[in-house]
Structure formats: structure tokens, C-alpha cells
Design an enzyme around this catalytic site. Structure first.
Site, PDB file in Angstrom:
ATOM      1  N   LYS A 114       0.836  -1.218   0.000  1.00 33.27           N
ATOM      2  CA  LYS A 114       0.000   0.000   0.000  1.00 33.27           C
ATOM      3  C   LYS A 114       0.860   1.253   0.000  1.00 33.27           C
ATOM      4  CE  LYS A 114      -2.024  -0.397   4.069  1.00 33.27           C
ATOM      5  NZ  LYS A 114      -1.489  -1.643   4.635  1.00 33.27           N
TER       6      LYS A 114
ATOM      7  N   ARG B 232      -8.491   1.733   9.773  1.00 35.08           N
ATOM      8  CA  ARG B 232      -8.111   0.349  10.028  1.00 35.08           C
ATOM      9  C   ARG B 232      -9.100  -0.352  10.936  1.00 35.08           C
ATOM     10  NH1 ARG B 232      -2.071   0.814   9.147  1.00 35.08           N
ATOM     11  NH2 ARG B 232      -1.263  -1.284   9.367  1.00 35.08           N
TER      12      ARG B 232
ATOM     13  N   ARG C 179      12.099  -6.148   3.718  1.00 34.79           N
ATOM     14  CA  ARG C 179      11.944  -4.702   3.521  1.00 34.79           C
ATOM     15  C   ARG C 179      13.023  -3.921   4.269  1.00 34.79           C
ATOM     16  NH1 ARG C 179       6.102  -2.204   4.409  1.00 34.79           N
ATOM     17  NH2 ARG C 179       6.336  -2.749   6.597  1.00 34.79           N
TER      18      ARG C 179
ATOM     19  N   ARG D  10      12.376  -2.018   9.971  1.00 37.22           N
ATOM     20  CA  ARG D  10      11.496  -1.549  11.029  1.00 37.22           C
ATOM     21  C   ARG D  10      11.445  -2.569  12.155  1.00 37.22           C
ATOM     22  NH1 ARG D  10       6.087   0.175   8.118  1.00 37.22           N
ATOM     23  NH2 ARG D  10       5.247  -1.102   9.786  1.00 37.22           N
TER      24      ARG D  10
ATOM     25  N   ARG E  13       0.513  -8.886  13.390  1.00 36.47           N
ATOM     26  CA  ARG E  13      -0.114  -7.811  12.614  1.00 36.47           C
ATOM     27  C   ARG E  13      -1.150  -8.380  11.639  1.00 36.47           C
ATOM     28  NH1 ARG E  13       5.240  -5.316  10.527  1.00 36.47           N
ATOM     29  NH2 ARG E  13       3.980  -4.006   9.146  1.00 36.47           N
TER      30      ARG E  13
HETATM   31  P1  ADP Z   1       1.832  -1.687   7.846  1.00 35.17           P
HETATM   32  O1  ADP Z   1       0.731  -1.317   6.901  1.00 35.17           O
HETATM   33  O2  ADP Z   1       2.957  -2.374   7.162  1.00 35.17           O
HETATM   34  O3  ADP Z   1       1.341  -2.397   9.077  1.00 35.17           O
HETATM   35  P2  ADP Z   1       1.974   1.016   8.925  1.00 35.17           P
HETATM   36  O4  ADP Z   1       3.127   1.937   8.899  1.00 35.17           O
HETATM   37  O5  ADP Z   1       0.745   1.401   8.191  1.00 35.17           O
HETATM   38  O6  ADP Z   1       2.536  -0.367   8.399  1.00 35.17           O
HETATM   39  O7  ADP Z   1       1.547   0.747  10.454  1.00 35.17           O
HETATM   40  C1  ADP Z   1       2.480   0.407  11.445  1.00 35.17           C
HETATM   41  C2  ADP Z   1       1.807   0.357  12.808  1.00 35.17           C
HETATM   42  O8  ADP Z   1       1.291   1.663  13.137  1.00 35.17           O
HETATM   43  C3  ADP Z   1       0.605  -0.555  12.931  1.00 35.17           C
HETATM   44  O9  ADP Z   1       0.974  -1.892  13.188  1.00 35.17           O
HETATM   45  C4  ADP Z   1      -0.144   0.081  14.109  1.00 35.17           C
HETATM   46  O10 ADP Z   1       0.465  -0.245  15.337  1.00 35.17           O
HETATM   47  C5  ADP Z   1       0.084   1.572  13.861  1.00 35.17           C
HETATM   48  N1  ADP Z   1      -1.013   2.132  13.029  1.00 35.17           N
HETATM   49  C6  ADP Z   1      -0.887   2.669  11.783  1.00 35.17           C
HETATM   50  N2  ADP Z   1      -2.082   3.082  11.311  1.00 35.17           N
HETATM   51  C7  ADP Z   1      -2.983   2.793  12.274  1.00 35.17           C
HETATM   52  C8  ADP Z   1      -4.399   2.937  12.385  1.00 35.17           C
HETATM   53  N3  ADP Z   1      -5.130   3.480  11.399  1.00 35.17           N
HETATM   54  N4  ADP Z   1      -4.998   2.513  13.527  1.00 35.17           N
HETATM   55  C9  ADP Z   1      -4.285   1.989  14.527  1.00 35.17           C
HETATM   56  N5  ADP Z   1      -2.964   1.792  14.489  1.00 35.17           N
HETATM   57  C10 ADP Z   1      -2.313   2.182  13.379  1.00 35.17           C
END
Ligand code: ADP
Ligand code: ZN
Length: 220
Positions: free
Chosen positions: A13, A88, A127, A160, A171
Site C-alpha cells: 500500500k 483500520r 523490507r 522496522r 499484525r
Molecule cells: P503496515 O501497513 O505495514 O502495518 P503502517 O506503517 O501502516 O505499516 O503501520 C504500522 C503500525 O502503526 C501498525 O501496526 C499500528 O500499530 C500503527 N497504526 C498505523 N495506522 C494505524 C491505524 N489506522 N490505527 C491503529 N494503528 C495504526
């Protein structure tokens, strides 16, 4: 153009959202990136969210909705935006609906990016990101020219903390339980497109842009 990107962690994404943002000259809003910025700056929010993130859990809705609302009120969002990683949860989606209504705007297209779990794990564990410019690499699929160094900045690439195999499994579980229901939530609303993300990133990008072209607002 106002776009929401849905999909499990590791489907790509973020990479696709960056390309969309660049091409349409709109901000790429990633709640994950917003949180990581807070953590790097060691703010009160950063301190609250880091434990959730490092364990592969979602940050509580209240904090997430608040940070997103602030970002969305930025002037640079007036001509559009691409949301990557928000909403999310169903509660986040309902809050977003209210925010958009207040701003008197609506989403043009929701892109749901999908990929099988095994490939997700392989992509995430390989990654590497540049701590300086945010460029994303993959050790096999999209390696930097020089081992572990950013092509642009010449600084050492990083993984990360939440990209370990155990945390990815967590996750993914969280995704299936809390985020996957968003597919149903949005599939009945407006323009909704499924995009398969297996294969080369460029092929996915092509499918993404094809979908966007047919979704452009009529006035553009
Ligand atoms: P990925 O899509 O690879 O999980 P992100 O950078 O989008 O990576 O998200 C990393 C972390 O940030 C998530 O595992 C969560 O802990 C937090 N996070 C990101 N966006 C949200 C969201 N919309 N709601 C809750 N937690 C979030
Ligand atoms: Zn860089």
C-alpha cells in the site's frame, strides 16, 4: 482526487500510495508514518503509541483518529489526498465519514490491495527503508545499488522494529480481525476496486493507475 488504500500490512500500500501522491501532487497520509515521526521526535504521543506498534497491535482509535483529523485539516489536503493505513477499524471509518461530511467532501475511490500471507511475510522481512528520505527497498525484489545503503542519500538502510516474523504474524491476525471488515463496509459505498498485488511492483502500479483513470472525477 481523494483515495483510501485498504489492505493487510506488507501488501505494498505504502509504495503504491507514494506513486499516486507524486503523480497527482497530493499528500500521502500514512498514519504509521505520522506515528513514527512522533516516536522519533519523542513526543507525548510517540511515547504513548510506541509499545502498541512494536507489539504489532493497533494504536487505540482515539489517538489515531485525533492525529488523522489534525493532518486532514492541513491546507495541503484541500485538493485531495491518499490515505494509507487509515481507516483500520470500523470505528475509524465511521469517524472518517463524519469528518468528510463536515468538510463537505467525499472519497473518490477505495482501492483494496490484496496479497497472500506467505508473500506478505517474505516482502516484509526483506523490507529495508532509508531513515533519511523514507525510500523503501527489498533485499531481493528491489535492492539498493550498493548493499544496505540508500541510492539517494548514501545512508545505511534500516529494518522496522515491527518487521520481525513474529510481529508480522501478530499484525496479520489483527488485520483479519479488525481491518478486514472494512472491505465489506466500503464495497457497498461508491467506487471500490480490488487490486491483486502479486508479481512485480510495477505491474501493480499499472493496475492501480488504470483503476484511478476510470475513477477520476468528471470535472477533471
Ligand atoms: P503496515 O501497513 O505495514 O502495518 P503502517 O506503517 O501502516 O505499516 O503501520 C504500522 C503500525 O502503526 C501498525 O501496526 C499500528 O500499530 C500503527 N497504526 C498505523 N495506522 C494505524 C491505524 N489506522 N490505527 C491503529 N494503528 C495504526
Ligand atoms: Zn534515502
Amino acid at each position: 482526487m481523494r483515495i483510501i488504500m485498504l489492505g493487510a500490512p506488507g501488501v505494498g500500500k505504502g509504495s503504491q500510495a507514494s506513486r499516486i501522491a507524486e503523480s497527482f501532487a497530493i499528500p500521502h497520509i500514512s498514519t504509521g508514518d505520522l506515528f513514527r515521526e512522533q516516536i522519533s521526535a519523542n513526543t507525548a504521543i510517540g511515547q504513548k503509541v510506541s509499545a502498541f506498534m512494536s507489539q504489532g497491535m493497533l494504536v487505540p482509535d482515539e489517538i489515531t483518529i485525533d492525529i488523522l483529523a489534525k493532518r486532514l485539516s492541513g491546507r495541503d489536503c484541500q485538493n485531495g489526498f491518499v490515505l494509507d493505513g487509515f481507516p483500520r477499524t470500523l470505528q475509524q471509518a465511521a469517524s472518517l465519514d463524519r469528518m468528510l461530511e463536515e468538510m463537505n467532501i467525499s472519497i473518490d475511490v477505495v482501492l483494496n490491495i490484496s496479497l497472500d500471507d506467505a508473500t506478505i511475510v517474505r516482502r516484509i522481512t526483506g523490507r529495508r527503508t532509508c531513515p533519511s528520505c523514507g525510500a523503501i527497498y527489498h533485499i531481493d525484489d528491489c535492492p539498493p545499488k550498493e548493499n544496505d545503503v540508500c541510492d539517494r542519500c548514501n545512508v545505511a538502510l534500516m529494518s522496522r522494529a515491527d518487521d520481525s516474523v513474529e510481529i508480522i504474524q501478530k499484525r496479520l491476525q489483527v488485520y483479519y480481525k479488525l481491518s478486514r471488515p472494512l472491505i465489506e463496509y466500503y464495497s457497498g459505498k461508491g467506487r471500490f476496486v480490488h487490486i491483486e498485488s502479486a508479481g512485480p511492483i510495477e505491474d501493480t502500479t499499472e493496475r492501480v493507475f488504470e483503476a484511478l483513470e476510470t475513477s477520476l472525477p468528471q470535472s477533471v
